[in-house]
Design a protein around this motif. Structure first.
Motif, PDB file in Angstrom:
ATOM      1  N   ALA A  52      -3.972  -3.042  66.451  1.00  0.00           N
ATOM      2  CA  ALA A  52      -4.570  -2.567  65.548  1.00  0.00           C
ATOM      3  C   ALA A  52      -6.136  -2.794  65.874  1.00  0.00           C
ATOM      4  O   ALA A  52      -6.731  -3.816  66.365  1.00  0.00           O
ATOM      5  CB  ALA A  52      -4.620  -3.513  64.161  1.00  0.00           C
ATOM      6  N   ASN A 135       3.164  -9.001  63.029  1.00  0.00           N
ATOM      7  CA  ASN A 135       3.003  -8.411  61.799  1.00  0.00           C
ATOM      8  C   ASN A 135       2.171  -7.384  61.763  1.00  0.00           C
ATOM      9  O   ASN A 135       0.899  -7.455  61.687  1.00  0.00           O
ATOM     10  CB  ASN A 135       3.037  -9.412  60.781  1.00  0.00           C
ATOM     11  N   GLU A 137       1.191  -5.032  59.554  1.00  0.00           N
ATOM     12  CA  GLU A 137       0.260  -4.662  58.439  1.00  0.00           C
ATOM     13  C   GLU A 137      -0.896  -5.949  58.342  1.00  0.00           C
ATOM     14  O   GLU A 137      -2.256  -5.626  58.041  1.00  0.00           O
ATOM     15  CB  GLU A 137       1.028  -4.690  57.253  1.00  0.00           C
ATOM     16  N   LYS A 138      -0.458  -7.101  58.685  1.00  0.00           N
ATOM     17  CA  LYS A 138      -1.114  -8.195  58.451  1.00  0.00           C
ATOM     18  C   LYS A 138      -2.169  -8.293  59.391  1.00  0.00           C
ATOM     19  O   LYS A 138      -3.370  -8.672  59.479  1.00  0.00           O
ATOM     20  CB  LYS A 138      -0.385  -9.493  58.664  1.00  0.00           C
ATOM     21  N   ALA A 140      -3.665  -5.719  61.235  1.00  0.00           N
ATOM     22  CA  ALA A 140      -4.433  -4.571  60.877  1.00  0.00           C
ATOM     23  C   ALA A 140      -5.289  -5.119  59.888  1.00  0.00           C
ATOM     24  O   ALA A 140      -6.612  -4.877  59.940  1.00  0.00           O
ATOM     25  CB  ALA A 140      -3.696  -3.345  60.155  1.00  0.00           C
ATOM     26  N   ALA A 141      -5.156  -5.762  58.684  1.00  0.00           N
ATOM     27  CA  ALA A 141      -5.669  -6.445  57.565  1.00  0.00           C
ATOM     28  C   ALA A 141      -7.002  -7.277  58.378  1.00  0.00           C
ATOM     29  O   ALA A 141      -7.773  -7.383  57.930  1.00  0.00           O
ATOM     30  CB  ALA A 141      -4.736  -7.007  56.567  1.00  0.00           C
ATOM     31  N   ALA A 245      -5.601   0.446  62.125  1.00  0.00           N
ATOM     32  CA  ALA A 245      -4.114   0.401  61.633  1.00  0.00           C
ATOM     33  C   ALA A 245      -3.024   0.079  62.698  1.00  0.00           C
ATOM     34  O   ALA A 245      -3.337   0.353  63.978  1.00  0.00           O
ATOM     35  CB  ALA A 245      -3.885   2.032  61.346  1.00  0.00           C
ATOM     36  N   PRO A 246      -2.030  -0.515  62.342  1.00  0.00           N
ATOM     37  CA  PRO A 246      -1.193  -1.074  63.343  1.00  0.00           C
ATOM     38  C   PRO A 246      -0.416  -0.292  64.183  1.00  0.00           C
ATOM     39  O   PRO A 246       0.116   1.123  63.572  1.00  0.00           O
ATOM     40  CB  PRO A 246       0.059  -1.510  62.547  1.00  0.00           C
TER      41      PRO A 246
END
Length: 287
Positions: A52, A135, A137-138, A140-141, A245-246
């Motif tokens: 990401a 992961n 989503e994680k 990317a966060a 974004a991943p």
């Protein structure tokens, strides 16, 4: 001595050629077996990883005289120091729901473009902040949180102070304009509805003129402060240009695994043929 070495080298090469010719099936078998094993390994899929990337503009701080000053935009490599610090990574991991320390070794910073030239010719570098992990989503966060930390720490020391000053001046100006609007409305009401003698009417008109002149000066000040505030936020401040974004990054490809496996098998088969040729020859002599 040189002739002896050359002769020995030629003898070795000749023996290797004879070995590979006599036991040709070993390299071929190694090639096939390696290709099969490489293909089988590719079917396992391996561990899928994600990347990401968040893009950050470092901004271009200037002095009150309009001169570009030294900052992170003139030394973008300093961003690596910020994102690799334990405090920043722990904060980003916590915000993303990751374990502390999991980002260590998984954060990379690259510069897109460079700060070159001086004054108006200087270009603001774009920073690509990349985080990888399992992961999507994680990570990317975590990348977005690290980008936010970079913006906060690079803007706050100088440009952040300017922004707070401009916002304070703008707030004071707006309050003065509101107060002045109330006073003007009251003066207009008295001037239009009250019957005043000529002297008092002249004094009242003079007060209205002064209030309107003051209002004009405040509006000019508000316009200037608004422009300065916008410039500080949009040009001088660091900001996130594109959030992370991943993106899936496969651990290995099937074709690569097949080719590497076949190559390793071919090499091992060749070594086996060369090593086993002497034993086969000695066995044939004894027989």
């Amino acid at each position: 001595m040189t002739m002896d070495l050359d002769a020995e080298r030629e003898i070795d090469l000749a023996r290797w050629r004879r070995a590979l010719t006599a036991l040709w099936w070993l390299p071929v078998a190694g090639l096939v077996a390696g290709a099969v094993l490489g293909f089988a390994y590719s079917l396992r899929g391996g561990t899928t990883t994600f990347k990401a990337t968040a893009n950050i503009s470092l901004g271009q701080p200037v002095s009150p005289g309009g001169v570009v000053i030294s900052s992170y935009s003139t030394n973008p490599r300093a961003i690596s120091v910020i994102v690799s610090s334990a405090s920043a990574q722990e904060e980003a991991a916590k915000a993303a729901g990751l374990q502390p320390g999991v980002l260590r070794g998984h954060v990379a910073v690259g510069t897109v473009g460079a700060a070159t030239g001086t004054g108006a010719a200087r270009t603001t570098p774009l920073i690509a902040l990349t985080v990888d992990g399992q992961n999507g989503e994680k990570i990317a966060a975590a990348a977005n949180e690290l980008a936010r930390i970079v913006v906060e720490r690079t803007t706050a020391p100088y440009v952040g102070t300017k922004i707070k000053t401009y916002e304070s001046v703008l707030e004071t100006t707006n309050k003065q304009l509101e107060s002045l609007a109330v006073r003007l409305a009251a003066l207009e009401t008295v001037l239009t509805k009250s019957r005043l003698d000529p002297l008092n009417q002249l004094v009242l008109v003079s007060q209205v003129d002064n209030a309107e002149q003051r209002q004009g000066n405040l509006l000019d000040q508000k316009a200037t402060t608004t422009q300065q505030l916008t410039f500080a936020k949009e040009v001088e401040s660091a900001k996130i240009v594109a959030t992370a974004a991943p993106v899936k990054a496969s651990a290995h490809s099937r074709s690569t695994s097949l080719v590497i496996g076949a190559l390793i098998g071919l090499i091992l088969g060749g070594i086996a043929a060369i090593a086993g040729y002497g034993r086969v020859g000695r066995f044939a002599v004894r027989a």
